[in-house]
Design a protein around this motif. Structure first.
Motif, PDB file in Angstrom:
ATOM      1  N   SER A 111      84.861  38.503  87.225  1.00 40.66           N
ATOM      2  CA  SER A 111      83.409  38.365  87.345  1.00 40.66           C
ATOM      3  C   SER A 111      83.049  37.171  88.237  1.00 40.66           C
ATOM      4  N   SER A 166      83.280  43.326  83.705  1.00 39.23           N
ATOM      5  CA  SER A 166      82.210  43.642  82.748  1.00 39.23           C
ATOM      6  C   SER A 166      82.182  42.678  81.565  1.00 39.23           C
ATOM      7  N   ARG A 181      79.434  42.300  78.766  1.00 39.30           N
ATOM      8  CA  ARG A 181      78.442  43.249  79.251  1.00 39.30           C
ATOM      9  C   ARG A 181      78.946  44.686  79.094  1.00 39.30           C
ATOM     10  N   SER A 182      80.059  44.848  78.367  1.00 40.19           N
ATOM     11  CA  SER A 182      80.686  46.170  78.225  1.00 40.19           C
ATOM     12  C   SER A 182      80.286  46.880  76.936  1.00 40.19           C
ATOM     13  N   ASP A 183      79.531  46.222  76.089  1.00 36.45           N
ATOM     14  CA  ASP A 183      79.142  46.766  74.776  1.00 36.45           C
ATOM     15  C   ASP A 183      80.326  46.929  73.832  1.00 36.45           C
TER      16      ASP A 183
END
Length: 180
Positions: free
Chosen positions: A65, A108, A125-127
């Protein structure tokens, strides 16, 4: 003789037929391997040999990231390989604990890329479900991390003194408890 019924889950991750009781995961790098087992806890584990001449920054630019790349860029040049491998094993442990493998984009979620700081999942941010990361004691020149879906009170490490994975009669393991 007891037997284990090993299957794969819906994503292809190996698991026991009764996955609610015991989970396991493994990793190998160079002449070392890790096998983790946990009761009532989902885990992922990874070990890598730090390779100072590896093109870390090129790989990081492609897969890490923006925040992780910023953290790596802020490290002194001689610590970047350590930071990269700390982040890499943390990411591998996470995707293995989540059961996603490398189908989950590595950018993610953010992990700590500072080799002097504890392993940590900083942002997701990948759940995926929350994970706790633990840096494991590893042989010199290696980095190892365990990811778990709940906080752990302690880890029991079993080490052997043999130098090759293919050795058929390893020395007796000596259990140790790693404070976390």
């Amino acid at each position: 003789m007891a037997s284990l019924d090993i299957r794969t889950d819906e994503r292809g991750r190996p698991c026991l037929a009764a996955p609610d009781t015991v989970d396991f995961n493994s990793s190998r790098s160079g002449n070392f391997a890790l096998i983790g087992t946990a009761r009532n806890c989902r885990i992922g584990i990874d070990i890598e040999q730090v390779q100072p001449d590896f093109p870390c920054m090129e790989l990081a630019k492609s897969f890490f990231s923006r925040n992780e790349n910023t953290s790596l860029d802020a490290l002194p040049a001689q610590r970047r390989a350590d930071g990269f491998f700390q982040a890499w094993v943390s990411k591998e442990a996470c995707v293995k604990a989540w059961g996603m493998g490398l189908s989950l984009p590595l950018d993610s979620f953010d992990v700590c890329a500072d080799p002097a700081a504890p392993a940590a999942l900083l942002a997701d941010r990948s759940d995926g479900p929350p994970l706790w990361l633990y840096r494991l004691e590893a042989p010199g020149g290696y980095v190892a991390v365990l990811a778990a879906d709940r906080p752990l009170a302690s880890l029991r490490l079993h080490t052997t003194r043999h130098s090759r994975l293919h050795q058929t009669a390893p020395d007796v393991a000596r259990p140790t408890v790693q404070e976390i």
